[in-house]
Design a protein around this motif. Sequence first.
Motif, mmCIF file in Angstrom:
data_model
loop_
_atom_site.group_PDB
_atom_site.id
_atom_site.type_symbol
_atom_site.label_atom_id
_atom_site.label_comp_id
_atom_site.label_asym_id
_atom_site.label_seq_id
_atom_site.Cartn_x
_atom_site.Cartn_y
_atom_site.Cartn_z
ATOM 1 N N ILE A 14 38.655 12.689 64.716
ATOM 2 C CA ILE A 14 38.932 11.579 63.783
ATOM 3 C C ILE A 14 38.190 10.360 64.295
ATOM 4 O O ILE A 14 38.514 9.833 65.367
ATOM 5 N N SER A 15 37.168 9.927 63.585
ATOM 6 C CA SER A 15 36.437 8.735 64.011
ATOM 7 C C SER A 15 36.860 7.547 63.152
ATOM 8 O O SER A 15 37.700 7.677 62.250
ATOM 9 N N GLY A 16 36.253 6.399 63.426
ATOM 10 C CA GLY A 16 36.735 5.161 62.830
ATOM 11 C C GLY A 16 36.176 4.855 61.465
ATOM 12 O O GLY A 16 35.571 3.806 61.259
ATOM 13 N N ALA A 17 36.388 5.769 60.530
ATOM 14 C CA ALA A 17 36.012 5.503 59.140
ATOM 15 C C ALA A 17 37.282 5.476 58.301
ATOM 16 O O ALA A 17 38.325 6.018 58.691
ATOM 17 N N SER A 18 37.162 4.866 57.142
ATOM 18 C CA SER A 18 38.292 4.847 56.221
ATOM 19 C C SER A 18 38.560 6.266 55.715
ATOM 20 O O SER A 18 37.660 7.105 55.684
ATOM 21 N N GLY A 19 39.815 6.516 55.319
ATOM 22 C CA GLY A 19 40.142 7.837 54.776
ATOM 23 C C GLY A 19 40.802 8.753 55.780
ATOM 24 O O GLY A 19 40.648 9.977 55.698
ATOM 25 N N VAL A 41 40.641 11.786 68.849
ATOM 26 C CA VAL A 41 40.552 10.561 68.048
ATOM 27 C C VAL A 41 39.788 9.500 68.830
ATOM 28 O O VAL A 41 40.121 9.214 69.992
ATOM 29 N N SER A 42 38.784 8.905 68.193
ATOM 30 C CA SER A 42 38.066 7.801 68.844
ATOM 31 C C SER A 42 38.956 6.558 68.831
ATOM 32 O O SER A 42 39.932 6.476 68.060
ATOM 33 N N ASN A 43 38.612 5.565 69.629
ATOM 34 C CA ASN A 43 39.427 4.337 69.636
ATOM 35 C C ASN A 43 39.437 3.661 68.265
ATOM 36 O O ASN A 43 40.501 3.283 67.776
ATOM 37 N N PRO A 44 38.273 3.513 67.598
ATOM 38 C CA PRO A 44 38.325 2.958 66.238
ATOM 39 C C PRO A 44 39.142 3.857 65.298
ATOM 40 O O PRO A 44 39.839 3.358 64.406
ATOM 41 N N GLY A 45 39.086 5.155 65.502
ATOM 42 C CA GLY A 45 39.908 6.067 64.689
ATOM 43 C C GLY A 45 41.386 5.771 64.867
ATOM 44 O O GLY A 45 42.160 5.781 63.903
ATOM 45 N N CYS A 98 34.219 10.963 59.219
ATOM 46 C CA CYS A 98 33.122 10.742 60.161
ATOM 47 C C CYS A 98 32.455 9.412 59.840
ATOM 48 O O CYS A 98 31.952 9.228 58.727
ATOM 49 N N SER A 99 32.486 8.488 60.781
ATOM 50 C CA SER A 99 31.841 7.180 60.590
ATOM 51 C C SER A 99 30.324 7.321 60.697
ATOM 52 O O SER A 99 29.812 8.294 61.275
ATOM 53 N N SER A 100 29.630 6.311 60.220
ATOM 54 C CA SER A 100 28.167 6.286 60.390
ATOM 55 C C SER A 100 27.801 6.161 61.865
ATOM 56 O O SER A 100 26.764 6.664 62.296
ATOM 57 N N ASN A 101 28.675 5.506 62.613
ATOM 58 C CA ASN A 101 28.437 5.375 64.056
ATOM 59 C C ASN A 101 28.475 6.742 64.746
ATOM 60 O O ASN A 101 27.559 7.091 65.504
ATOM 61 N N SER A 102 29.516 7.519 64.464
ATOM 62 C CA SER A 102 29.603 8.850 65.083
ATOM 63 C C SER A 102 28.486 9.744 64.569
ATOM 64 O O SER A 102 27.916 10.543 65.320
ATOM 65 N N LEU A 103 28.176 9.622 63.279
ATOM 66 C CA LEU A 103 27.062 10.388 62.708
ATOM 67 C C LEU A 103 25.780 10.127 63.496
ATOM 68 O O LEU A 103 25.052 11.055 63.886
ATOM 69 N N HIS A 133 31.682 12.717 56.169
ATOM 70 C CA HIS A 133 31.186 11.347 56.345
ATOM 71 C C HIS A 133 31.752 10.422 55.275
ATOM 72 O O HIS A 133 31.878 10.793 54.115
ATOM 73 N N ARG A 134 32.072 9.191 55.708
ATOM 74 C CA ARG A 134 32.572 8.212 54.743
ATOM 75 C C ARG A 134 31.941 6.844 55.001
ATOM 76 O O ARG A 134 32.186 6.211 56.027
ATOM 77 N N GLU A 135 31.128 6.461 54.097
ATOM 78 C CA GLU A 135 30.581 5.098 54.031
ATOM 79 C C GLU A 135 29.910 4.992 52.670
ATOM 80 O O GLU A 135 29.503 6.003 52.094
ATOM 81 N N THR A 136 29.824 3.794 52.160
ATOM 82 C CA THR A 136 29.079 3.614 50.925
ATOM 83 C C THR A 136 28.671 2.159 50.789
ATOM 84 O O THR A 136 29.459 1.280 51.173
HETATM 85 C C1 LIG Z 1 39.322 -0.979 58.664
HETATM 86 C C2 LIG Z 1 37.981 -0.391 59.027
HETATM 87 C C3 LIG Z 1 37.394 0.533 58.198
HETATM 88 C C4 LIG Z 1 36.156 1.081 58.519
HETATM 89 N N1 LIG Z 1 35.626 2.002 57.679
HETATM 90 C C5 LIG Z 1 34.444 2.562 57.984
HETATM 91 C C6 LIG Z 1 33.894 3.576 57.135
HETATM 92 O O1 LIG Z 1 34.477 3.956 56.120
HETATM 93 N N2 LIG Z 1 32.727 4.147 57.508
HETATM 94 C C7 LIG Z 1 32.067 3.789 58.650
HETATM 95 O O2 LIG Z 1 31.017 4.354 58.920
HETATM 96 N N3 LIG Z 1 32.560 2.821 59.471
HETATM 97 C C8 LIG Z 1 33.731 2.205 59.161
HETATM 98 N N4 LIG Z 1 34.249 1.239 59.998
HETATM 99 C C9 LIG Z 1 33.471 0.824 61.179
HETATM 100 C C10 LIG Z 1 33.671 1.768 62.375
HETATM 101 O O3 LIG Z 1 35.034 1.842 62.739
HETATM 102 C C11 LIG Z 1 32.837 1.302 63.562
HETATM 103 O O4 LIG Z 1 31.463 1.419 63.270
HETATM 104 C C12 LIG Z 1 33.160 2.039 64.846
HETATM 105 O O5 LIG Z 1 32.234 1.660 65.846
HETATM 106 C C13 LIG Z 1 33.140 3.555 64.707
HETATM 107 O O6 LIG Z 1 33.286 4.135 65.992
HETATM 108 P P1 LIG Z 1 33.523 5.712 66.175
HETATM 109 O O7 LIG Z 1 32.459 6.408 65.396
HETATM 110 O O8 LIG Z 1 33.394 5.912 67.647
HETATM 111 O O9 LIG Z 1 34.898 6.016 65.705
HETATM 112 C C14 LIG Z 1 35.485 0.676 59.692
HETATM 113 C C15 LIG Z 1 36.091 -0.258 60.541
HETATM 114 C C16 LIG Z 1 37.314 -0.786 60.210
HETATM 115 C C17 LIG Z 1 37.936 -1.810 61.128
#
Ligand SMILES: Cc1cc2nc3c(=O)[nH]c(=O)nc-3n(C[C@H](O)[C@H](O)[C@H](O)COP(=O)(O)O)c2cc1C
Length: 200
Positions: A14-19, A41-45, A98-103, A133-136
């Motif tokens: 579970i990475s830090g993306a919405s959803g 789970v990542s910290n942003p997750g 999956c966030s764009s960062n983890s991608l 993946h979730r971003e738009t």
């Molecule tokens: C409330 C919130 C929602 C986010 N939603 C997204 C998202 O949908 N997609 C995305 O790529 N990053 C999103 N981010 C940004 C990521 O959390 C950020 O880039 C983070 O570094 C991801 O780290 P990780 O891939 O290690 O979990 C969001 C951040 C916050 C605070």
Amino acid sequence: MTAQSQTKNIIVGISGASGVIYAQRLIAQITAAQANAHVVVSNPGREILAHELGIDDICAGNLIGHESKHFIPHDNQNLFSELASGSVPIDAMIICPCSSNSLAAIASGLADNLLRRAAYVTLKQKRPLILVHRETPLTSIDLENMLRLSRAGATICPASPGFYHHPQTIEQLADSLVGRVLDMVGIEHDLPVRWSDPKG
Ligand SMILES: Cc1cc2nc3c(=O)[nH]c(=O)nc-3n(C[C@H](O)[C@H](O)[C@H](O)COP(=O)(O)O)c2cc1C
């Protein structure tokens, strides 16, 4: 874990993306199917689990509503984990969301936390890796990273739920995606994702 085990072992990152509701429902289905869900789970997750679902403490009770021996949490900082080694039999890994960062990190071969290392191991062992993946909108950087990962064997599965089963709740909408992901890793479920011709 042994190679002879009949129990499926699925890593859910579970990475830090919405959803994060997708992850919650995915884990509930995996554990209900008597498969092991290894949850990283990542910290942003973690922060988004708290923000979107009110879950501060990641445990089976909070994520799926009851205790389960099939819910197996792992520390994302622990690179000594069994999930960090290709010698341990794992059936598949799903990063959801999956966030764009983890991608980007995984597309670059980075393996500096357990989520990324497990994804790297999954690719090198030629096991199924599903990236929800979730971003738009997407940047060309995201698109290039997706192409790179697809060529390396990953399945890019955008968090793009379907509406053609007429979902009435957010949970049903999420399940339209979750069912498709479960199909990709061979976990049985009875979520209503099968299309049948309404005129037939
Ligand atoms: C409330 C919130 C929602 C986010 N939603 C997204 C998202 O949908 N997609 C995305 O790529 N990053 C999103 N981010 C940004 C990521 O959390 C950020 O880039 C983070 O570094 C991801 O780290 P990780 O891939 O290690 O979990 C969001 C951040 C916050 C605070």
